[in-house]
Design a protein around this motif. Structure first.
Motif, short mmCIF file in Angstrom:
data_model
loop_
_atom_site.label_atom_id
_atom_site.label_comp_id
_atom_site.label_asym_id
_atom_site.label_seq_id
_atom_site.Cartn_x
_atom_site.Cartn_y
_atom_site.Cartn_z
N PHE A 113 -8.92 -1.93 6.13
CA PHE A 113 -8.18 -2.19 7.35
C PHE A 113 -8.99 -3.08 8.29
O PHE A 113 -10.22 -3.15 8.20
CB PHE A 113 -7.84 -0.88 8.07
CG PHE A 113 -7.01 0.05 7.24
CD1 PHE A 113 -5.63 0.01 7.28
CD2 PHE A 113 -7.61 0.98 6.40
CE1 PHE A 113 -4.87 0.87 6.52
CE2 PHE A 113 -6.85 1.85 5.63
CZ PHE A 113 -5.48 1.79 5.69
N LEU B 100 2.49 2.25 2.82
CA LEU B 100 2.52 2.78 4.19
C LEU B 100 3.80 2.35 4.91
O LEU B 100 4.12 2.88 5.97
CB LEU B 100 1.29 2.29 4.98
CG LEU B 100 -0.06 2.67 4.38
CD1 LEU B 100 -1.20 2.06 5.19
CD2 LEU B 100 -0.21 4.18 4.30
N PRO C 270 1.30 6.52 -1.25
CA PRO C 270 0.09 5.69 -1.19
C PRO C 270 -1.03 6.19 -2.11
O PRO C 270 -1.69 5.39 -2.76
CB PRO C 270 -0.34 5.78 0.27
CG PRO C 270 0.90 6.12 1.00
CD PRO C 270 1.78 6.89 0.08
N HIS C 271 -1.21 7.52 -2.15
CA HIS C 271 -2.38 8.01 -2.89
C HIS C 271 -2.24 7.85 -4.40
O HIS C 271 -3.21 8.00 -5.12
CB HIS C 271 -2.68 9.47 -2.52
CG HIS C 271 -1.69 10.46 -3.03
ND1 HIS C 271 -0.56 10.82 -2.33
CD2 HIS C 271 -1.65 11.18 -4.17
CE1 HIS C 271 0.12 11.71 -3.02
NE2 HIS C 271 -0.51 11.95 -4.14
N ASP D 256 -9.59 -2.50 11.31
CA ASP D 256 -10.43 -1.64 12.14
C ASP D 256 -11.15 -0.59 11.29
O ASP D 256 -11.09 0.59 11.60
CB ASP D 256 -9.59 -0.97 13.23
CG ASP D 256 -8.36 -0.29 12.65
OD1 ASP D 256 -7.96 -0.64 11.53
OD2 ASP D 256 -7.79 0.60 13.30
N ARG E 132 -16.09 1.60 0.42
CA ARG E 132 -15.30 2.81 0.26
C ARG E 132 -14.03 2.52 -0.54
O ARG E 132 -13.66 3.26 -1.45
CB ARG E 132 -14.93 3.33 1.66
CG ARG E 132 -14.19 4.63 1.68
CD ARG E 132 -13.93 5.09 3.09
NE ARG E 132 -12.94 4.24 3.76
CZ ARG E 132 -12.38 4.51 4.93
NH1 ARG E 132 -12.73 5.61 5.57
NH2 ARG E 132 -11.51 3.70 5.46
N ALA E 133 -13.37 1.40 -0.22
CA ALA E 133 -12.16 1.02 -0.95
C ALA E 133 -12.50 0.72 -2.41
O ALA E 133 -11.80 1.13 -3.33
CB ALA E 133 -11.51 -0.19 -0.30
N ARG F 155 -11.74 2.02 10.09
CA ARG F 155 -11.22 3.38 9.91
C ARG F 155 -12.14 4.27 9.09
O ARG F 155 -11.70 4.96 8.17
CB ARG F 155 -9.83 3.36 9.26
CG ARG F 155 -8.83 2.54 10.04
CD ARG F 155 -7.42 2.85 9.59
NE ARG F 155 -6.50 1.87 10.14
CZ ARG F 155 -5.20 1.86 9.92
NH1 ARG F 155 -4.66 2.78 9.16
NH2 ARG F 155 -4.43 0.95 10.45
N LEU F 156 -13.42 4.26 9.41
CA LEU F 156 -14.34 5.16 8.72
C LEU F 156 -14.11 6.58 9.23
O LEU F 156 -13.68 6.77 10.36
CB LEU F 156 -15.79 4.74 9.00
CG LEU F 156 -16.14 3.33 8.54
CD1 LEU F 156 -17.62 3.07 8.79
CD2 LEU F 156 -15.80 3.12 7.07
N LEU G 145 -4.62 1.52 -4.81
CA LEU G 145 -4.91 0.24 -4.19
C LEU G 145 -5.92 0.49 -3.09
O LEU G 145 -5.69 1.32 -2.22
CB LEU G 145 -3.64 -0.36 -3.60
CG LEU G 145 -2.52 -0.67 -4.59
CD1 LEU G 145 -1.21 -0.90 -3.88
CD2 LEU G 145 -2.89 -1.86 -5.44
N SER H 40 -12.97 3.75 -4.70
CA SER H 40 -11.83 4.60 -5.05
C SER H 40 -11.24 4.13 -6.38
O SER H 40 -10.18 4.59 -6.78
CB SER H 40 -10.78 4.58 -3.93
OG SER H 40 -10.18 3.32 -3.84
N PHE I 56 -10.96 11.42 -6.19
CA PHE I 56 -9.53 11.37 -6.46
C PHE I 56 -9.19 10.34 -7.54
O PHE I 56 -8.06 10.24 -7.96
CB PHE I 56 -8.75 11.03 -5.18
CG PHE I 56 -9.04 11.98 -4.06
CD1 PHE I 56 -8.65 13.31 -4.13
CD2 PHE I 56 -9.71 11.55 -2.92
CE1 PHE I 56 -8.92 14.18 -3.10
CE2 PHE I 56 -9.98 12.43 -1.88
CZ PHE I 56 -9.59 13.74 -1.97
N ALA J 240 0.82 -1.22 0.00
CA ALA J 240 0.00 0.00 0.00
C ALA J 240 0.85 1.27 0.00
O ALA J 240 0.36 2.34 -0.32
CB ALA J 240 -0.92 0.00 1.22
N TYR K 139 -7.55 -0.16 0.28
CA TYR K 139 -7.09 -0.87 1.49
C TYR K 139 -8.26 -0.96 2.47
O TYR K 139 -8.80 0.04 2.89
CB TYR K 139 -5.93 -0.08 2.09
CG TYR K 139 -5.06 -0.83 3.09
CD1 TYR K 139 -5.56 -1.85 3.88
CD2 TYR K 139 -3.72 -0.49 3.26
CE1 TYR K 139 -4.75 -2.51 4.78
CE2 TYR K 139 -2.90 -1.14 4.16
CZ TYR K 139 -3.42 -2.16 4.92
OH TYR K 139 -2.62 -2.79 5.82
N GLY L 273 -13.24 8.35 -2.01
CA GLY L 273 -12.15 8.14 -2.95
C GLY L 273 -12.51 8.47 -4.39
O GLY L 273 -11.64 8.60 -5.24
#
Lengths: 232, 362
Positions: free
Chosen positions: B82, B47, B73-74, B84, B145-146, B86-87, B78, B149, B103, B45, B80, B100
């Motif tokens: 997670f 990171l 990353p941006h 957790d 969401r992923a 991460r909203l 890809l 994007s 972008f 990713a 991602y 996403g």
């Protein structure tokens, strides 16, 4: 309404509000940047920057005012340059009062915003980056909305500090009625003359009212912003 | 190849030396916690920046230590997901889902937000805030969401690990639909064998920062050498199957390459392809064709290898049609039956022992 404050007193109140407004507004971009740098970046001289920002909090305000005069006065290195290039004069002008108030309020603002930034989960910013957001977009769409309560609280603190700034202001820009005589300077001046106790007292009352009002407004805004970002 | 990873990295006494290729479909990065799975995904990713190596996504080099290049990353495109979720707490679900989209490159095509919401069962929740959602709902939003994007590939780091069994069962069908409908390559990190058996087309096994095994899911999971990674309780074979018919007595019939098996009824239509997972300790072996037995599923097989562990057990690998079976029996039984490579046996499987969650489309 205008009856219970004299024109001189209104002038002082109006000037103070104007100075506090501009001092807060102009401090915000560098304040957020400095807070972000202190919270998130590792760089050489970080402690120096931190110390420099906090210096006005510890130094006697008169010293800060004197240093401002040395630097931003018409014969000071920066002051002379500003006048030559932009025709901008700060010494003994209300614009100088804005600078003095901003410098004195800056550490309070940075502190509040820095705490807010440190509370933002960097993993959310990572998530935004993986979704294709460049760094600036991550800041404006994720970080800034999440630190908004802190920004509001910091601004309120800064504005309150700017309203009441006295020592650095009077040293740097003196106490000129209509130009640099802010609320505290006016109160001080009234106290120096016979019969000035009544207007001084009225201005004290105004100061207290304005401070309380600003505090309540910021509390309300911050609470609303906090509710918005809590996700419920 | 959707993804080529060849990286080396070291941190805090842990050395990562990982090299694998992921074809289309779901590639599971499998291993115990601490085996370096998340570090690999983070490197893909962007990171985490490995010390050495290169990473190629769909033909584009996104990281090359030798050339000192690393796409941020941006710009890797890809998606991602997670562990957790991460909203973004300050945005509504609709805003989270479409975050996403703005972008994504202008030409990129893919499902619309409405289609994704429909696929993931989120249509009714769109105006809500993430705070009030259940863990399963949050994870579905994170997946959507992923997906929106417009990624070239999805990365999923234990997306189900934080959920209870009921929530897992709720999300798994969505992941299968994702695999079957979008054709998007997925790198899926997990330490749960049932999940991997159900979803993965390819399995890469990590242990202490190194790839110890990689290949098609059926092959890797049915390998007796995998027992150490998987654990004796979870060891078992994964076999492709075709649904043939549903019987009135509550059983469904499936065709394997080596015979037919009966399972408790499930909701796939006859003709559909699926997989069954047969745990090694649910298999009994017999040299003769058993008679007078209550078990319905008896598959003829040939022993390929026996692998002894430290205990009294033996893992027997067998060829069954074109696929492989695993049975865990005692060493005493293996001796009594004179099991050796090449010996013909009958594998007896109790139909009720194959759990519903172990049946997946694909």
């Amino acid at each position: 309404m205008t009856g219970w404050l004299g024109p001189e007193e209104w002038q002082a109140v109006g000037l103070s509000v104007k100075v506090a407004f501009w001092a807060t507004l102009l401090s915000l971009p560098p304040g957020i940047l400095a807070a972000y740098a202190l919270a998130r970046w590792e760089f050489r001289g970080k402690q120096l920057l931190n110390g420099l920002i906090h210096l006005p909090l510890i130094l006697p305000p008169v010293v800060t005012g004197y240093l401002l005069l040395m630097t931003f006065g018409r014969r000071g290195p920066v002051g002379a340059w500003l006048e030559e290039v932009f025709g901008l004069v700060l010494a003994f002008r209300w614009t100088g009062a804005v600078l003095a108030a901003a410098v004195m309020a800056f550490p309070l603002m940075v502190r509040a915003i820095r705490l807010a930034i440190e509370a933002v989960d960097p993993r959310l910013e990572q998530a935004a980056a993986t979704l294709g957001a460049p760094r600036w977009a991550v800041f404006f769409t994720v970080t800034l909305p999440l630190i908004l309560p802190g920004v509001i609280a910091g601004s309120a603190l800064a504005a309150a500090k700017a309203m009441g700034e006295f020592g650095a202001t009077i040293t740097f820009v003196s106490n000129i009625p209509g130009e640099t005589r802010t609320l505290p300077s006016a109160i001080y001046s009234f106290m120096q003359v016979p019969g000035g106790e009544a207007p001084a007292l009225r201005l004290v009352a105004v100061s207290v009212a304005v401070a309380l009002l600003a505090l309540a407004a910021s509390e309300l805004l911050a609470r609303r912003a906090a509710r918005r970002i809590s996700g419920t | 190849m959707s993804l080529v990873v060849d990286i080396r990295h070291a941190f805090g006494g842990f050395a990562l030396d990982v090299s694998f290729e992921a074809p289309a479909g779901i590639t599971a990065l499998f291993g115990r916690s601490g085996s370096g799975k998340t570090s690999v995904v983070n490197a893909v990713a962007g990171l985490l920046r490995p010390r050495e190596g290169r990473i190629v996504v769909e033909g584009e080099t996104v990281f090359d230590a030798g050339a000192r290049m690393s796409l941020p990353p941006h710009r890797r495109r890809l998606g991602y997901v997670f562990q957790d979720a991460r909203l973004f707490p300050h945005l509504s679900l609709r805003q989270n889902l479409t975050y996403g989209l703005r972008f994504a490159p202008r030409g990129a095509s893919g499902p619309s937000p409405e289609e994704v919401a429909e696929l993931l069962g989120l249509t009714a929740l769109l105006d809500r805030r993430p705070g009030a959602l259940s863990g399963g709902e949050k994870q579905r939003v994170a997946i959507g969401r992923a997906l929106l994007s417009r990624p070239r590939m999805l990365l999923m780091d234990e997306p189900l690990a934080a959920l209870d069994a009921a929530r897992k069962a709720e999300i798994l069908p969505y992941l299968e639909r994702l695999r079957d409908r979008t054709g998007l390559p997925i790198l899926y990190v997990s330490h749960a064998v049932p999940e991997v058996a159900r979803l993965a087309t390819t399995v890469v096994v990590l242990d202490h920062g190194k790839v110890v095994r990689a290949g098609p899911a059926e092959r890797v999971l049915s390998d007796p050498d995998m027992v150490r990674q998987i654990g004796v309780r979870e060891a078992g074979a994964v076999l492709p199957a075709v649904v043939t018919r549903h019987h009135a007595d509550g059983l469904s019939e499936l065709e394997l390459s080596g015979g037919r098996v009966f399972l408790p009824a499930f909701d796939l239509a006859p003709g559909e392809r699926t997989r069954v997972r047969i745990l090694a300790h649910d298999v009994i072996l017999s040299r003769e064709a058993p008679v007078g037995l209550s078990a319905l599923n008896i598959l003829p097989a040939t022993v390929i290898a026996l692998r002894e562990g430290s205990g009294p057990g033996v893992m027997v690998q067998m060829q069954c049609g074109e696929d492989r079976l695993l049975a865990r029996i005692t060493r005493r039984s293996a001796d009594a039956l004179a099991l050796a490579p090449g010996v013909g046996v009958h594998a007896v499987i109790k139909s009720v022992s194959v759990a519903r969650i172990d049946i997946g489309g694909g």
